[in-house]
Design an enzyme around this catalytic site. Structure first.
Site, PDB file in Angstrom:
ATOM      1  N   CYS A   9      41.124  51.171  30.312  1.00 37.05           N
ATOM      2  CA  CYS A   9      39.975  51.662  30.970  1.00 37.05           C
ATOM      3  C   CYS A   9      39.345  52.204  29.185  1.00 37.05           C
ATOM      4  CB  CYS A   9      40.646  52.581  31.411  1.00 37.05           C
ATOM      5  SG  CYS A   9      40.999  52.067  33.772  1.00 37.05           S
ATOM      6  N   TYR A  64      35.218  28.749  46.338  1.00 36.83           N
ATOM      7  CA  TYR A  64      35.481  29.587  45.072  1.00 36.83           C
ATOM      8  C   TYR A  64      35.138  28.246  44.043  1.00 36.83           C
ATOM      9  CZ  TYR A  64      37.692  30.743  40.375  1.00 36.83           C
ATOM     10  OH  TYR A  64      37.633  30.967  38.876  1.00 36.83           O
ATOM     11  N   CYS A  81      37.355  49.590  27.861  1.00 39.14           N
ATOM     12  CA  CYS A  81      36.362  48.688  29.322  1.00 39.14           C
ATOM     13  C   CYS A  81      34.944  49.223  28.592  1.00 39.14           C
ATOM     14  CB  CYS A  81      36.794  48.948  30.585  1.00 39.14           C
ATOM     15  SG  CYS A  81      35.976  48.743  31.379  1.00 39.14           S
ATOM     16  N   CYS A 111      32.592  52.818  37.163  1.00 35.43           N
ATOM     17  CA  CYS A 111      33.492  52.399  37.251  1.00 35.43           C
ATOM     18  C   CYS A 111      33.646  53.539  38.183  1.00 35.43           C
ATOM     19  CB  CYS A 111      34.416  52.154  36.702  1.00 35.43           C
ATOM     20  SG  CYS A 111      36.102  51.468  37.150  1.00 35.43           S
ATOM     21  N   ASP A 145      37.928  35.390  42.745  1.00 39.85           N
ATOM     22  CA  ASP A 145      39.237  35.830  42.419  1.00 39.85           C
ATOM     23  C   ASP A 145      39.712  36.427  43.034  1.00 39.85           C
ATOM     24  OD1 ASP A 145      38.507  36.644  40.246  1.00 39.85           O
ATOM     25  OD2 ASP A 145      39.322  35.075  39.147  1.00 39.85           O
ATOM     26  N   GLU A 198      39.498  24.755  36.650  1.00 39.67           N
ATOM     27  CA  GLU A 198      39.530  25.995  38.048  1.00 39.67           C
ATOM     28  C   GLU A 198      40.363  24.689  38.927  1.00 39.67           C
ATOM     29  OE1 GLU A 198      37.998  28.789  38.176  1.00 39.67           O
ATOM     30  OE2 GLU A 198      36.527  27.872  36.461  1.00 39.67           O
ATOM     31  N   CYS A 256      41.019  44.779  32.964  1.00 44.42           N
ATOM     32  CA  CYS A 256      41.072  45.359  34.009  1.00 44.42           C
ATOM     33  C   CYS A 256      42.240  45.347  34.974  1.00 44.42           C
ATOM     34  CB  CYS A 256      39.902  45.351  35.271  1.00 44.42           C
ATOM     35  SG  CYS A 256      39.681  46.822  36.281  1.00 44.42           S
TER      36      CYS A 256
HETATM   37  S1  SF4 Z   1      36.955  51.504  33.405  1.00 48.45           S
HETATM   38 FE1  SF4 Z   1      37.562  50.983  36.124  1.00 48.45          FE
HETATM   39  S2  SF4 Z   1      36.937  48.160  35.675  1.00 48.45           S
HETATM   40 FE2  SF4 Z   1      36.933  49.104  33.394  1.00 48.45          FE
HETATM   41  S3  SF4 Z   1      39.405  48.773  33.218  1.00 48.45           S
HETATM   42 FE3  SF4 Z   1      38.885  51.294  34.143  1.00 48.45          FE
HETATM   43  S4  SF4 Z   1      39.548  50.792  36.575  1.00 48.45           S
HETATM   44 FE4  SF4 Z   1      39.447  48.418  35.581  1.00 48.45          FE
END
Ligand code: SF4
Length: 351
Positions: free
Chosen positions: A197, A122, A200, A206, A140, A39, A190
């Site tokens: 997306c 953190y 994701c 989201c 972060d 870290e 992301c």
């Molecule tokens: S859906 Fe939202 S959280 Fe997922 S990668 Fe896209 S912008 Fe990021």
């Protein structure tokens, strides 16, 4: 995100993380010591660049006792190239404290971890959650980006908002995996410029995705301007040794360094080299230009003009008497020169 959706969001994220997490070396056997070192390294260094440094560091210094007992020069040499050397010095100080007060066992109480040198909110949260599975939040840059996109935030918001969200989201029983999953999502899916997306795992939660605002969230701040700096570095040799000077107020890290001076505007590198020669040797040492090296330290782009020369016996004695200089042999140079720019300059002179 509405409270009733948090459970589903966590499950989707954790399921994805189990399947797709990168096999990073600090994730194998995540002891508090290894999590801590990783870290601290990752604070200002990309994962890819940190891996060889991490492997070398823990191979040479595998635990708190070996770190505490190592000479600081050796730790700085292992850190050489990572920059921000106060991090390495603080690791050393903290290891000594842990050895002295807790017999070399990493403390597991959040407030105690936070009190160690070089550890902020953190890093304390990362160690307590990843290594001890305590439900401590971590925030972060990657996590901030994920949070503002998930919540569709289009304005600047206070730091407290991010810590509050992570406190609310981190599960009691799976804090280690959840925090790492949030970091991993930001680092691999992301992404800042083009989030992936369609791949994701939490896209259905989201708001940015829902409103097609992924590329405009988060708002971007103007980048820090690149500064061009010219410096003169002297590599002065005497009987196979190289002259080092103490550099208490230098912008280049390390206690010892090669004689160095910034080229002031309106002055040529030759003139700066000569004035450094005047200061150190009363202008009596013949020096010659050898090379110009390019180097970067944070946003500074450095052109380093390397000059070399051979000292005589009298000059060497005068310098030794002054006490702010040291003639280092090859072995000592490796330990004492912590800046990779200085090491490059010495290397160039050996060619
Ligand atoms: S859906 Fe939202 S959280 Fe997922 S990668 Fe896209 S912008 Fe990021």
């Amino acid at each position: 995100m509405k409270p009733e959706k948090i459970e589903g969001f966590r499950n989707s994220l954790l399921k994805w993380y189990h399947k797709h997490r990168r096999p990073l070396p600090w994730r194998m056997n995540p002891t508090p010591y290894r999590v801590w070192i990783s870290e601290i390294m990752l604070q200002q260094t990309q994962v890819k660049s940190a891996i060889p440094y991490f492997n070398r560091f823990v191979k040479r210094l595998p635990d708190i006792a070996s770190l505490a007992q190592a000479p600081v020069e050796e730790i700085l040499a292992l850190w050489s190239g990572l920059g921000y050397y106060s991090r390495a010095r603080n690791l050393h100080k903290a290891a000594r404290k842990i050895l002295e007060y807790w017999g070399g066992i990493f403390p597991n109480e959040y407030k105690t971890v936070l009190s160690l040198p070089g550890i902020g909110r953190y890093t304390a949260g990362a160690i307590c959650s990843i290594a001890f599975n305590q439900p401590q939040p971590v925030v972060d840059g990657n996590i901030r980006r994920v949070i503002v996109r998930l919540n569709g935030i289009r304005s600047y918001i206070p730091e407290k908002y991010f810590w509050d969200r992570m406190t609310e989201w981190v599960p009691w029983e799976k804090a280690s995996e959840f925090n790492q999953a949030m970091m991993e999502l930001g680092a691999t899916i992301c992404l800042p410029a083009q989030p992936l997306c369609p791949r994701c795992p939490v896209r259905r939660y989201c708001l940015a995705k829902k409103q097609n605002l992924q590329s405009t969230i988060p708002l971007t701040k103007p980048r820090k301007a690149i500064v061009k700096v010219g410096v003169v570095i002297l590599v002065i040799r005497y009987r196979g040794k190289v002259l080092l000077t103490r550099q208490d107020d230098s912008f280049i890290p390390g206690k010892w360094g090669l004689p160095v001076r910034i080229v002031p505007s309106g002055q040529s590198p030759e003139e700066t080299a000569q004035s450094l020669n005047n200061k150190l040797f009363g202008g009596r040492l013949p020096i010659e230009s050898l090379a110009v090296l390019k180097h970067s330290i944070t946003h500074n782009r450095i052109s380093a003009h390397i000059y070399t020369g051979n000292a005589t016996g009298i000059i060497s004695e005068l310098l030794e008497a002054e006490g702010r200089t040291y003639w280092a042999n090859d072995l000592q140079l490796d330990g004492m020169l912590t800046s990779s720019l200085f090491r490059k300059a010495v290397q160039r002179c050996r060619k």
